[in-house]
Scaffold this active site. Structure first.
Site, mmCIF file in Angstrom:
data_model
loop_
_atom_site.group_PDB
_atom_site.id
_atom_site.type_symbol
_atom_site.label_atom_id
_atom_site.label_comp_id
_atom_site.label_asym_id
_atom_site.label_seq_id
_atom_site.Cartn_x
_atom_site.Cartn_y
_atom_site.Cartn_z
ATOM 1 N N GLY A 84 86.775 -1.675 -5.168
ATOM 2 C CA GLY A 84 85.888 -2.722 -5.818
ATOM 3 C C GLY A 84 84.685 -2.152 -7.040
ATOM 4 N N CYS B 284 97.830 18.140 -29.920
ATOM 5 C CA CYS B 284 98.764 17.617 -29.037
ATOM 6 C C CYS B 284 100.075 18.069 -29.185
ATOM 7 C CB CYS B 284 98.614 16.398 -29.084
ATOM 8 S SG CYS B 284 99.462 15.388 -27.823
ATOM 9 N N ASP C 30 99.738 0.537 -4.079
ATOM 10 C CA ASP C 30 98.688 -0.138 -3.654
ATOM 11 C C ASP C 30 99.081 -1.542 -2.628
ATOM 12 O OD1 ASP C 30 95.917 -1.302 -3.557
ATOM 13 O OD2 ASP C 30 96.128 -2.035 -5.886
ATOM 14 N N HIS D 70 102.590 9.383 -25.838
ATOM 15 C CA HIS D 70 101.066 10.160 -26.407
ATOM 16 C C HIS D 70 99.960 10.083 -25.291
ATOM 17 C CE1 HIS D 70 98.047 11.915 -28.900
ATOM 18 N NE2 HIS D 70 97.389 10.690 -28.643
ATOM 19 N N ASP E 188 93.751 6.563 -10.663
ATOM 20 C CA ASP E 188 94.753 5.407 -11.645
ATOM 21 C C ASP E 188 94.136 4.578 -12.464
ATOM 22 O OD1 ASP E 188 95.465 2.348 -10.462
ATOM 23 O OD2 ASP E 188 93.973 3.481 -9.099
#
Length: 368
Positions: free
Chosen positions: A216, A304, A89, A335, A266
């Site tokens: 934005g 999981c 970024d 996790h 992200d």
């Protein structure tokens, strides 16, 4: 390092990047490693969650440890021992998040260093040089991110300034880039105003960026507003270019955005929530600090396969959290990131099989 759309189910897309042999399939979620680390995890742990590309912040790395320190190592990849791609970024979001520490001028932004109080001037040109020196695989143009609810005039002014900075970023990137394989992404601005978003995208397309991000958003707007804006703007982005929704978000946000044609995401949410004891599971969220988990011998999520769920009980995770043990934050982060990467893997498979609608329906039914 071209992007390819491999398959599509309505607007949802399954695509692929090839970064020097590192294949990144989309839709993809990038964990946030602001300072060259995903908080509490080492590199092997990050990889084991299924993460293949991460995000770092050029401005924060410029301030600490500094551009020169990372250059000594050759690249940010070498510095942090990460052999996958990195997106950086530019520092534009910090104009929003650190607004009390900066003053915006047409040439760039005067920041007050929050570490030592010294002032420095960040320009589009300097942002490009920092990111090039970091060896970023995907470089973001320098932009001005403002709050979503600003009036039309202020939003238009900020959007036009971002376009000017985009042109300067493009010119300097082309002049200074050391590697033809670096990608440069433009960022679409315009707040809640569709007409301003249209102008922003139209001008960015003329600059021929390698991908287009929506900036934005996730700064105060409602879900309906975000979805409405995505429905409007995403179809206008060139179909052969990747589409990146910055700073989003919750699992349902990812699904709804993929449904509208977004390829990249992200967000700090899975890692920040992990450190605060909020854990994502198949049927919702577990707040591990709740006293009801003190004697719960079951695992977080039976479905999981992460290291945490294979080895520890809810009772133990509750204990670690109540003692503020570092291991608790670490296991929780493993996790949550594994949950996110498994979600993205399943999304990609559903798109490949033309069963994305069925996948979305099943996802929401499990939360009831």
């Amino acid at each position: 390092m071209k992007f390819q759309v491999i398959s599509q189910d309505k607007e949802a897309r399954h695509g692929m990047f090839n970064f020097n042999g590192n294949i990144i399939e989309t839709p993809v979620f990038m964990p946030v490693g602001t300072y060259g680390t995903v908080k509490s995890l080492n590199i092997e742990e990050i990889k084991n969650t299924g993460s293949k590309i991460i995000l770092s912040n050029a401005l924060h790395l410029y301030l600490r440890p500094g551009q020169d320190i990372i250059k000594l190592h050759g690249s940010l990849h070498n510095f942090m021992n990460w052999n996958g791609p990195i997106l950086t970024d530019s520092g534009g979001f910090q104009i929003f998040s650190l607004s009390n520490f900066c003053r915006i001028k047409e040439e760039g932004v005067i920041f007050k260093n929050h570490i030592n109080g010294k002032k420095f001037f960040l320009t589009p040109e300097l942002s490009m040089e920092i990111q090039i020196d970091l060896g970023s695989n995907i470089i973001m143009i320098f932009d001005e991110c403002i709050a979503y609810n600003k009036d039309w005039e202020k939003t238009k002014f900020a959007m036009e300034r971002s376009l000017n900075w985009s042109r300067r970023s493009r010119i300097h990137f082309d002049l200074k880039k050391k590697n033809k394989k670096n990608l440069l992404f433009g960022i679409i601005h315009g707040g809640s105003y569709k007409s301003l978003r249209d102008i922003s995208l139209k001008e960015l397309i003329k600059m021929d960026f390698d991908g287009y991000a929506l900036g934005g958003l996730a700064v105060g707007e409602s879900k309906l507003e975000m979805h409405d804006l995505l429905d409007h703007i995403t179809p206008q982005i060139p179909k052969k270019k990747p589409r990146y929704l910055m700073g989003v978000g919750k699992p349902e946000d990812l699904i709804e955005s993929v449904y509208r044609g977004i390829d990249m995401f992200d967000c700090v949410l899975p890692t920040r929530n992990a450190r605060n004891g909020h854990l994502f599971v198949t049927n919702g969220i577990i707040k591990i600090r709740n006293a009801k988990y003190k004697k719960d011998l079951s695992v977080l999520d039976k479905k999981c396969t992460c290291y945490t769920c294979q080895n520890y009980s809810r009772s133990y995770l509750h204990h670690l959290d109540s003692c503020n043990e570092i291991l608790g934050a670490r296991l929780n982060t493993i996790h949550n990131l594994h949950y996110y990467q498994t979600l993205m893997f399943n999304i990609r498979n559903a798109i490949k099989q033309k069963k994305f609608d069925e996948f979305v329906s099943n996802f929401y039914n499990q939360k009831k």
